[in-house]
Design an enzyme around this catalytic site. Sequence first.
Site, PDB file in Angstrom:
ATOM      1  N   GLU A 128      10.524   3.518   2.516  1.00 27.17           N
ATOM      2  CA  GLU A 128       9.159   3.186   2.922  1.00 27.17           C
ATOM      3  C   GLU A 128       9.112   2.089   3.975  1.00 27.17           C
ATOM      4  OE1 GLU A 128       6.248   4.905   2.372  1.00 27.17           O
ATOM      5  OE2 GLU A 128       7.841   6.257   1.734  1.00 27.17           O
ATOM      6  N   GLU A 175       0.838  -1.208   0.000  1.00 26.94           N
ATOM      7  CA  GLU A 175       0.000   0.000   0.000  1.00 26.94           C
ATOM      8  C   GLU A 175       0.873   1.259   0.000  1.00 26.94           C
ATOM      9  OE1 GLU A 175      -1.243   2.792   3.234  1.00 26.94           O
ATOM     10  OE2 GLU A 175      -2.112   0.860   3.770  1.00 26.94           O
TER      11      GLU A 175
END
Length: 1024
Positions: free
Chosen positions: A203, A132
């Site tokens: 991330e 995501e």
Amino acid sequence: MSSMKSVSALDNVVVKSPNDRRLYRVIELENGLCALLIHDPDIYPEGSVPDQIDEDDEDGEEEDSDGSSEDDDDDEDDEEDGEGDEEDEDEDEDEVKGKGDHQTKKAAAAMCVSMGSFLDPPEAQGLAHFLEHMLFMGSTEFPDENEYDSYLSKHGGSSNAYTEMEHTCYHFEVKREFLQGALKRFSQFFVAPLMKTEAMEREVLAVDSEFNQALQNDACRLQQLQCYTSAKGHPFNRFAWGNKKSLSGAMENGVDLRECIVKLYKEYYHGGLMKLVVIGGESLDMLESWVVELFGDVKNGSKIRPTLEAEGPIWKGGKLYRLEAVKDVHILDLTWTLPPLRSAYVKKPEDYLAHLLGHEGRGSLHSFLKAKGWATSLSAGVGDDGINRSSLAYVFGMSIHLTDSGLEKIYDIIGYIYQYLKLLRDVSPQEWIFKELQDIGNMDFRFAEEQPADDYAAELSENMLAYPVEHVIYGDYVYQTWDPKLIEDLMGFFTPQNMRIDVVSKSIKSEEFQQEPWFGSSYIEEDVPLSLMESWSNPSEVDNSLHLPSKNQFIPCDFSIRAINSDVDPKSQSPPRCIIDEPFMKFWYKLDETFKVPRANTYFRINLKGAYASVKNCLLTELYINLLKDELNEIIYQASIAKLETSLSMYGDKLELKVYGFNEKIPALLSKILAIAKSFMPNLERFKVIKENMERGFRNTNMKPLNHSTYLRLQLLCKRIYDSDEKLSVLNDLSLDDLNSFIPELRSQIFIEALCHGNLSEDEAVNISNIFKDSLTVEPLPSKCRHGEQITCFPMGAKLVRDVNVKNKSETNSVVELYYQIEPEEAQSTRTKAVLDLFHEIIEEPLFNQLRTKEQLGYVVECGPRLTYRVHGFCFCVQSSKYGPVHLLGRVDNFIKDIEGLLEQLDDESYEDYRSGMIARLLEKDPSLLSETNDLWSQIVDKRYMFDFSHKEAEELRSIQKKDVISWYKTYFRESSPKCRRLAVRVWGCDTNMKETQTDQKAVQVIADAVAFKSTSKFYPSLC
């Protein structure tokens, strides 16, 4: 782009409220993607739809573009934090929406993909959540990592996403004319994301920072313990959050993480598993053409959802788990595993049982356990999150907050729960109860208040996975079929053998603790004695105090609308009028002519004599209000079931009472509340329980570093704010006699300021004022006796620092909150607010891009205006588990120094984008009556009474040039300017060392004692 056409298109299939003016169309593309298109005529109320504007903007970065729903479950125990009393509710970034003649609504979209954390491979847990995150990091067509969110931010929008157990949802909102451009960028998430290797490492850190926000949260720790202790190999037995250990650790063990997320993406991100919702002002045909063009290139795929294999029960029966809590809480959490019930949504048997087991009226478990002095709150039902509602099972939970004595009576409490279950079996399911729920559901559906567009889009995209298309809206409300046999069958699952027991408490101590590996929380696993299991299975009796609830007296029958005119021009709408202005009360009134629903919102601020005169008075007032709420609970709860809500809160010397919802029964409820309040005197048993609960709340205050930093800032800004530790100390010595002596004085003089807004005639509003006059025969409180807060005026060139350690000794997060004091509001002027808001609009994304995305300082990187009792300020805030406060403050300072260059380099077109985006936000139409009421109320509370504030601010913005913003920045943020006045609050995590400050003391004033600092400070005059 695709030349695909939609395979099918269905209009008028979605069941909607008769009051819903929006048009709905369901289409399906050749690739299997199903889309719900929504034409909202209020987005372009003027009728004509201009051409869409699409600019290839390339600046900026994410605003708030990621976050996993199961990772952000941060609401547990918030009512016990005790933080609301100190935090100034006037410090609110959301000012009044102006009632201008160009109010607009946002466009929005959401995509729900039918895959989530249950599909994480065991060797890379948290992978779905990580995927995501990675989809925000650029696409083939838009390779810049920040392109999507930069575009949204420049055009008055924002985005978010969350990962659930069986689905992942992405959604955004944007200024209406930029919907097509936003959809172009959004669609590429699902067509050709880059998922670059160089972005992955950053991330992973973002996911890890997000996990660290949840690390000290008791609700998250309990959920992970339940996952960890579930059956090995069961889909529940996983770590859904993901962190550096689970993701980077996988790479260290030879797992190719990029290969894993690409595989996951290719396998599940295809049309057959996607549900899209688009809300715009354009025609359905236009919206359809955009969706076909932009989402036609999504990969084709089967509609068959991923199947999950699970054999046997989720948890072992007959077990009790004791989890050591972070906060000072005692919680008994019971869960029963039910079969999946999504297909029974028109019958809602689980909601029938939740209604009875979670009821708080007379005869309920809540009322019974409260009377015993064992419990302070109880809730029951199947949670809305994916771990509780899945294709594998529904998990029915009961959460009971216990007193100290209740903690010693856990097995007795469970025994009474099984007595109540026996009662339900003995009396059999009652159709009249189902009929009440049905009436309330239909009423709520028919007159549903509109949500913000992006929330609505996200909700409907989720519902498309859960319900047939005709019920994507109605499915949550419908009680269509009475099926007593299904309820009886479901009750067969409420057995001791199918029950899991968790006890969460700070008091748990043991030498035999086990460790949950991801959160590091300590727990004990125990066997429940067989004799207890047998006695619970077949209770010999049911206590006479337990019985079914009475019929609900607050369900309305009258839905007539008071506004006569069918269509009212927004330009002709009047602001609230003052219909009563007397020494005892001041009443404002506004008839709703916009939403035309049978709802009203009645808000009251009641100044009480001497309520805030000293810390002792403050505590006695809080004790009284909390005991009054306790006394009113059964009435208030019954009304809330019928969608008539009540809130009772303290702000300084002011009691705020709000009664809002369906308007017919508001006078009856207010009469009951005031009749009790007029003569109520507490008893000793409830006094002890409420006092204990307040003590626990004060001990839990400031456990979260972000709350702590805000508290410390307000402590230095507000002249009179009572320290939570001091309150705890004084509270310990207070007795019931102290309170009973204080109450008559507290109630002897009052002043009420009120707003009645909604479906009420002026006569009805006057009648409400008379309820107060008739119920409260007291003297008016003179204005000179009403508390008005004063705010510290920082000296010219002030460079203040306040250092404290985290309150929770296991909290690794540090926080820096850097506050710049600007100026007090000027009467009837919006210019300072306008510049502040525009400045925020311009710098927010560059701040996020630099400090979070590039430097990865931490998950929380934010900035924004602060309005504290009408004194303007601006805050930068960073929370990090990786870096200490000195480093964080240095990086924030570095960014602030670079802002001047950022502003200078901003081209005219980009500046105009930001300004027009800000104007659009200010003129955005209120989505609901409640939203408009809250805007109007903030003007009354702040004693500003500018009910068109945002319209005036929008007009002011049109005259503000880039050079004005630069000049303003130089005045208040450049260190050499005498008007640059700042306070750095630094909260030091447990892994940091405050001795670092010794090398960091040049040219700053360190505040060691807040009281001493304020004793020599000057203060602005009180404005509200």
